[in-house]
Design an enzyme around this catalytic site. Structure first.
Site, PDB file in Angstrom:
ATOM      1  N   SER A 227     -23.280 -37.334  -0.430  1.00 14.60           N
ATOM      2  CA  SER A 227     -22.661 -37.160   0.756  1.00 14.60           C
ATOM      3  C   SER A 227     -23.041 -38.170   2.138  1.00 14.60           C
ATOM      4  O   SER A 227     -22.837 -39.504   1.662  1.00 14.60           O
ATOM      5  CB  SER A 227     -22.822 -35.597   1.334  1.00 14.60           C
ATOM      6  N   ASP A 453     -13.014 -32.701  -3.817  1.00 15.29           N
ATOM      7  CA  ASP A 453     -14.378 -32.637  -2.907  1.00 15.29           C
ATOM      8  C   ASP A 453     -13.641 -32.056  -1.529  1.00 15.29           C
ATOM      9  O   ASP A 453     -12.971 -32.881  -0.827  1.00 15.29           O
ATOM     10  CB  ASP A 453     -15.000 -33.873  -2.825  1.00 15.29           C
ATOM     11  N   HIS A 483     -18.201 -29.952  -3.734  1.00 14.80           N
ATOM     12  CA  HIS A 483     -18.779 -31.180  -2.985  1.00 14.80           C
ATOM     13  C   HIS A 483     -19.778 -32.002  -3.998  1.00 14.80           C
ATOM     14  O   HIS A 483     -21.122 -31.544  -4.206  1.00 14.80           O
ATOM     15  CB  HIS A 483     -19.812 -30.574  -1.770  1.00 14.80           C
TER      16      HIS A 483
END
Length: 514
Positions: A227, A453, A483
């Site tokens: 991320s 995602d 995610h």
């Protein structure tokens, strides 16, 4: 109300508490010695501090080895490398395999920004057991986070009130209150953490990682970024392309976007995840308890949120489940398909007037423990984003953009649009419209995008590949939900990532896993 960029990866750091500090180290030291010459003193890890989320000390690894923690000194201000220092908290699990097979350290950043790597890596350490056969697994609290001179803004009681506010104003009075609350929060950050606020940019954290590489004794930085950790990794590769070793970027942030474009992309991403959740629930052989069709599921959620805007329901005593808390909780549950059962349960209960599950999900996103203490993930996230992002958006500008955000997501559009005012009254100017990640001369970087995602939409992976530059990145696609891709435990994804990190085998560009 979370900054929309907070939805990048906060769920990773909070999973373990789904349902169930101060500016330490800043300022006093002024050293002339070379910081790369320092020796780390590794000791058994203590229990996490309140700013890291609290809880018990990490359990031993399956083979009985203990997690070790240390503090690395880094310049407070990288433009004054011989000035004051701060302490950066590190954690490691030493390689489990034969010493002659050890490659070095593998440094993790799990995202946020604002997530504590010192607590997250031990929580998910077993997921990386294969990588540990040839690497010391290492993570850290980035500057401004947790025990690394953590930014402090409001108190726990003030944060309870802050997260109860209406983050999607419908009239002038609600808009005025939202802006006043935001200004109050930002003023508290300046009052309590003034010295740190200019020093928490992603470029500063990247320089910390290069110092870490040297102190750990590695010629190259072997890195696993998730991320926001992909943005940090990209910035590192830009600043130190010749120092990049084997690197993996998973759940990729689009480095070409402004904060507004990122928020709009997230609106689309979370709407897609909600669509997929609704389709999944209503396609099962057993009846979906929250709707007869996918559209019915979404219509009932919209009706619930509208009702909560006017009349909250009991949450976790004594707090009420507000429209904002419910929206936040729904977003948290969309981070992983593993959470969908909690979302179904939370919605079913909320329709009956019980908001506990959705509030627990919201608390998890916000870093609130069961005892009412908050980690500093919100303070750190806002500080890092506002130091990085140059744009400052006004309420009038947001209102002009609301139709575009609502078209992207009827459910999350207002929520993410109004989050753009978070940095409006920030004490420190933002560095740039978007990060520079061009990295000519870097070793290959494996970039992994997930088509489902919600927080870092799939398109960002291709944008990262292009921005890193020709011949640097190799893209891998995972056709999945949630995610990130590696933690989905998909065998194809894990085989490709492990093959590169352990054996240096770069998968073919354009590889697709499903």
């Amino acid at each position: 109300m979370p900054n929309p960029s907070r939805l990048h990866a906060a769920a990773l750091t909070a999973t373990v508490v789904l349902l169930s500090a101060t500016l330490a180290g800043c300022g006093g030291d002024s050293k002339d010695e070379d910081p790369t010459a320092q020796k780390l003193s590794w000791k058994d890890c203590p229990a996490p501090s309140e700013s890291e989320g609290g809880g018990a000390a990490p359990s031993p690894l399956p083979n009985g080895d203990k997690w070790q923690c240390a503090t690395m000194k880094a310049p407070l201000d990288w433009s004054k490398p011989k000035g004051d220092t701060i302490g950066l908290a590190l954690v490691r699990a030493k390689a489990s395999g034969a010493a002659n097979k050890r490659i070095g350290s593998l440094v993790f950043n799990f995202g946020g920004p604002g997530g504590s790597g010192v607590t997250t890596l031990p929580a998910f350490g077993e997921d990386y057991a294969t990588l540990r056969t040839r690497y010391d697994l290492v993570s850290f609290d980035p500057r401004g986070v947790g025990r690394s001179a953590g930014v402090k803004c409001e108190s726990d009681s003030q944060l309870d009130e802050y997260f109860q506010q209406d983050a999607t104003p419908d009239n002038t009075a609600e808009r005025t209150k939202l802006l006043a609350n935001t200004k109050q929060f930002n003023a508290a950050c300046e009052k309590n953490s003034k010295k740190m606020l200019p020093q928490v940019r992603t470029t500063d954290a990247a320089r910390d990682m290069d110092l870490m590489r040297q102190v750990l004794g590695d010629d190259k930085l072997h890195y696993f970024g998730i991320s926001y950790g992909t943005e940090l990794g990209g910035v590192y590769a830009h600043l130190f392309p010749k120092h990049v070793g084997r690197a993996v970027f998973d759940a990729v942030v689009d480095p070409t976007q402004t904060s507004e474009q990122g928020s709009l992309g997230q609106a689309k991403g979370f709407q897609l995840a909600l669509d997929n959740f609704a389709d999944d629930c209503t396609s099962k052989t057993t009846d979906c308890p929250i709707g007869d069709t996918a559209q019915d599921v979404k219509d009932r959620i919209a009706k619930l949120l509208k009702s909560l805007d006017n009349k909250p329901i009991p949450g976790i005593f004594p707090r009420q489940l507000t429209q904002t808390a419910a929206t936040n909780g729904i977003a948290q549950a969309l981070y992983s398909k593993d959470f969908w059962e909690y979302l179904t349960e939370g919605l079913e209960q909320a329709y009956s007037g019980d908001g506990k599950v959705l509030m627990a999900l919201s608390d998890s996103m916000n870093g609130r423990s069961e005892n009412g203490e908050y980690s500093n993930i919100t303070a750190a996230n806002v500080a890092i984003n506002c130091a990085d992002d140059k744009p400052r958006y006004t309420a009038d500008y947001v209102e002009q953009k609301l139709p575009e955000f609502r078209a992207a997501s009827p459910l999350f559009g207002d929520f993410l649009a109004w989050g753009m005012v978070t940095c409006t009254d920030w004490a420190v100017p933002g560095a740039a419209d978007h990060p520079d990640v061009s990295a000519a001369g870097s070793a290959p970087i494996l970039v992994v995008g997930n088509t489902g995602d919600p927080a870092t939409p799939y398109e960002g992976a291709r944008k990262m590949v292009d921005a890193l530059g020709k011949g640097v990145a190799v893209e891998l696609t995972y056709k999945g939900q949630g995610h990130g891709a590696y933690d989905s435990k998909n065998k194809c994804v894990q085989s490709a990532v492990n093959g590169y990190l352990l054996n240096g085998k770069v998968p073919a560009a354009g590889t697709v896993c499903s």
